[in-house]
Every structure is written in C-alpha cells, then in structure tokens.
Design a protein around this motif. Sequence first.
Motif, mmCIF file in Angstrom:
data_model
loop_
_atom_site.group_PDB
_atom_site.id
_atom_site.type_symbol
_atom_site.label_atom_id
_atom_site.label_comp_id
_atom_site.label_asym_id
_atom_site.label_seq_id
_atom_site.Cartn_x
_atom_site.Cartn_y
_atom_site.Cartn_z
ATOM 1 N N GLU A 75 0.845 -1.271 0.008
ATOM 2 C CA GLU A 75 0.020 -0.049 0.064
ATOM 3 C C GLU A 75 0.730 1.170 0.145
ATOM 4 O O GLU A 75 2.150 1.298 0.476
ATOM 5 C CB GLU A 75 -1.068 0.017 1.225
ATOM 6 N N ASN A 76 0.398 2.362 -0.513
ATOM 7 C CA ASN A 76 1.316 3.542 -0.578
ATOM 8 C C ASN A 76 2.457 3.475 -1.107
ATOM 9 O O ASN A 76 3.261 3.861 -0.670
ATOM 10 C CB ASN A 76 1.169 4.155 0.922
ATOM 11 N N ILE A 77 2.392 2.933 -2.541
ATOM 12 C CA ILE A 77 3.789 2.833 -3.247
ATOM 13 C C ILE A 77 4.198 4.267 -3.335
ATOM 14 O O ILE A 77 5.568 4.294 -3.383
ATOM 15 C CB ILE A 77 3.270 2.178 -4.411
ATOM 16 N N LEU A 78 3.608 5.239 -3.969
ATOM 17 C CA LEU A 78 4.116 6.543 -4.217
ATOM 18 C C LEU A 78 4.766 7.203 -2.922
ATOM 19 O O LEU A 78 5.727 7.890 -2.890
ATOM 20 C CB LEU A 78 3.113 7.219 -4.822
ATOM 21 N N MET A 79 4.100 7.008 -1.817
ATOM 22 C CA MET A 79 4.575 7.641 -0.697
ATOM 23 C C MET A 79 5.823 7.035 -0.146
ATOM 24 O O MET A 79 6.920 7.691 0.233
ATOM 25 C CB MET A 79 3.682 7.287 0.460
ATOM 26 N N TRP A 80 6.168 5.726 -0.154
ATOM 27 C CA TRP A 80 7.338 4.927 -0.181
ATOM 28 C C TRP A 80 8.388 5.192 -0.893
ATOM 29 O O TRP A 80 9.467 5.757 -0.574
ATOM 30 C CB TRP A 80 7.152 3.432 0.096
ATOM 31 N N ALA A 81 7.952 5.334 -2.274
ATOM 32 C CA ALA A 81 8.990 5.763 -3.213
ATOM 33 C C ALA A 81 9.615 7.282 -2.833
ATOM 34 O O ALA A 81 10.735 7.362 -2.949
ATOM 35 C CB ALA A 81 8.314 5.839 -4.786
ATOM 36 N N ILE A 82 8.829 8.114 -2.337
ATOM 37 C CA ILE A 82 9.125 9.611 -2.113
ATOM 38 C C ILE A 82 10.102 9.424 -0.805
ATOM 39 O O ILE A 82 10.968 10.122 -0.818
ATOM 40 C CB ILE A 82 7.930 10.264 -2.071
ATOM 41 N N ILE A 83 9.623 8.593 0.304
ATOM 42 C CA ILE A 83 10.215 8.611 1.361
ATOM 43 C C ILE A 83 11.707 7.800 0.990
ATOM 44 O O ILE A 83 12.857 8.265 1.721
ATOM 45 C CB ILE A 83 9.613 7.737 2.509
ATOM 46 N N ILE A 84 11.989 7.049 0.283
ATOM 47 C CA ILE A 84 13.229 6.246 0.020
ATOM 48 C C ILE A 84 14.112 7.250 -0.656
ATOM 49 O O ILE A 84 15.276 7.491 -0.235
ATOM 50 C CB ILE A 84 12.851 4.995 -0.964
ATOM 51 N N LEU A 85 13.424 7.980 -1.622
ATOM 52 C CA LEU A 85 14.587 8.548 -2.466
ATOM 53 C C LEU A 85 14.571 10.006 -1.847
ATOM 54 O O LEU A 85 15.887 10.652 -1.999
ATOM 55 C CB LEU A 85 13.790 9.302 -3.804
ATOM 56 N N PHE A 86 13.931 10.554 -1.092
ATOM 57 C CA PHE A 86 14.168 11.979 -0.310
ATOM 58 C C PHE A 86 14.886 11.696 0.962
ATOM 59 O O PHE A 86 15.621 12.746 1.193
ATOM 60 C CB PHE A 86 12.889 12.773 -0.434
ATOM 61 N N PHE A 87 14.632 10.760 1.519
ATOM 62 C CA PHE A 87 15.334 10.663 2.912
ATOM 63 C C PHE A 87 16.331 9.476 3.067
ATOM 64 O O PHE A 87 16.900 9.111 3.935
ATOM 65 C CB PHE A 87 14.369 10.173 4.085
ATOM 66 N N ASN A 88 16.953 9.245 1.733
ATOM 67 C CA ASN A 88 18.244 8.516 1.482
ATOM 68 C C ASN A 88 18.311 7.228 2.427
ATOM 69 O O ASN A 88 17.560 6.585 2.324
ATOM 70 C CB ASN A 88 19.399 9.411 1.464
ATOM 71 N N THR A 89 19.360 7.176 3.018
ATOM 72 C CA THR A 89 19.323 6.009 3.809
ATOM 73 C C THR A 89 18.393 5.769 4.820
ATOM 74 O O THR A 89 18.012 4.584 4.973
ATOM 75 C CB THR A 89 20.866 6.091 4.290
ATOM 76 N N ILE A 90 18.178 6.708 5.528
ATOM 77 C CA ILE A 90 16.941 6.471 6.454
ATOM 78 C C ILE A 90 15.762 6.356 5.865
ATOM 79 O O ILE A 90 15.094 5.294 6.499
ATOM 80 C CB ILE A 90 17.050 7.950 7.377
ATOM 81 N N GLY A 91 15.244 6.761 4.564
ATOM 82 C CA GLY A 91 14.022 6.361 4.162
ATOM 83 C C GLY A 91 14.260 4.661 3.718
ATOM 84 O O GLY A 91 13.004 4.011 4.054
ATOM 85 N N SER A 92 15.147 4.375 3.136
ATOM 86 C CA SER A 92 15.495 2.910 2.761
ATOM 87 C C SER A 92 15.188 2.154 4.000
ATOM 88 O O SER A 92 14.657 0.937 3.916
ATOM 89 C CB SER A 92 16.646 2.759 2.068
ATOM 90 N N VAL A 93 15.800 2.419 5.186
ATOM 91 C CA VAL A 93 15.752 1.680 6.496
ATOM 92 C C VAL A 93 14.327 1.575 7.007
ATOM 93 O O VAL A 93 13.793 0.547 7.334
ATOM 94 C CB VAL A 93 16.761 2.068 7.370
ATOM 95 N N LEU A 94 13.650 2.854 6.855
ATOM 96 C CA LEU A 94 12.361 2.887 7.189
ATOM 97 C C LEU A 94 11.443 2.200 6.562
ATOM 98 O O LEU A 94 10.501 1.425 7.025
ATOM 99 C CB LEU A 94 11.691 4.209 7.201
ATOM 100 N N TYR A 95 11.665 1.726 5.212
ATOM 101 C CA TYR A 95 11.043 1.161 4.323
ATOM 102 C C TYR A 95 11.022 -0.590 4.525
ATOM 103 O O TYR A 95 9.923 -1.210 4.813
ATOM 104 C CB TYR A 95 11.467 1.341 2.910
ATOM 105 N N PHE A 96 12.415 -0.859 5.024
ATOM 106 C CA PHE A 96 12.465 -2.237 5.324
ATOM 107 C C PHE A 96 11.972 -2.503 6.597
ATOM 108 O O PHE A 96 11.566 -3.564 6.898
ATOM 109 C CB PHE A 96 13.886 -2.630 5.090
ATOM 110 N N VAL A 97 11.813 -1.458 7.697
ATOM 111 C CA VAL A 97 11.313 -1.937 8.807
ATOM 112 C C VAL A 97 9.731 -1.746 8.877
ATOM 113 O O VAL A 97 9.237 -2.549 9.564
ATOM 114 C CB VAL A 97 12.135 -1.053 9.949
ATOM 115 N N ILE A 98 9.259 -0.617 8.367
ATOM 116 C CA ILE A 98 7.824 -0.383 8.560
ATOM 117 C C ILE A 98 7.110 -0.686 7.138
ATOM 118 O O ILE A 98 6.116 -1.309 7.194
ATOM 119 C CB ILE A 98 7.811 1.009 8.695
#
Length: 110
Positions: A75-98
Amino acid sequence: MYSKKVMKFLSHSVIIIDNDNERGVLGMKLHYGFDELSQLDWASILPIILPFVLVGFVLIIVALFDLYRHREKRENILMWAIIILFFNTIGSVLYFVIGRKDVNKRALRD
C-alpha cells in the motif's frame, strides 16, 4: 617585538595574539568557502567517505527494487518511493522496517 604573532593549528585554524592589547585577540576561522575546497586532499578523504556513500546508494536501489517487485502487495507505493528517494539511507531503512509490514496486513485481509 612583534605586534602580532600568528600560529597555525591543524590546516586552517589561526590564532592571532595581539601584544598591544593586554587581553589579546583570539580569532579562529569557523567556516570555509568554496575556494578552500580546492585545497582539500581528496585522496585521503575519499576512502573514508566512499563506503558510506556506496552503502546508502545500494540501500536505495534495493529498497526501490523491492518496492517495485511487490507493488501489487504494498500500500502507499508513491509515498514509500518518495520517502526512499528524499530521505536517502534513513528512508530505505524505514521502508524495510515499517513498509514491508504492509504485506502481512494485506495478506490477512485477503
């Protein structure tokens, strides 16, 4: 006697002691401009910085690839893509955890 003595510490910090004044003048360079970037020894700094940059880049690529591969389940594919791209390493870690928990919730509903 000299009126000012200049002593260099490290590479660019300078302390100026004024003998004309009883308390002295203490001045240090607190910021650097773009002209000092050309004076940096990049060959000694690059081996320290490069592994962090590469790990961050690999995390972003793997997170985006995982998001694309499981796009039907997430769910929320666009939101996760934006978080991954704009928050760099922290966004990727958040994606894998949450973000990967969306699969379990959606699987239980279906």
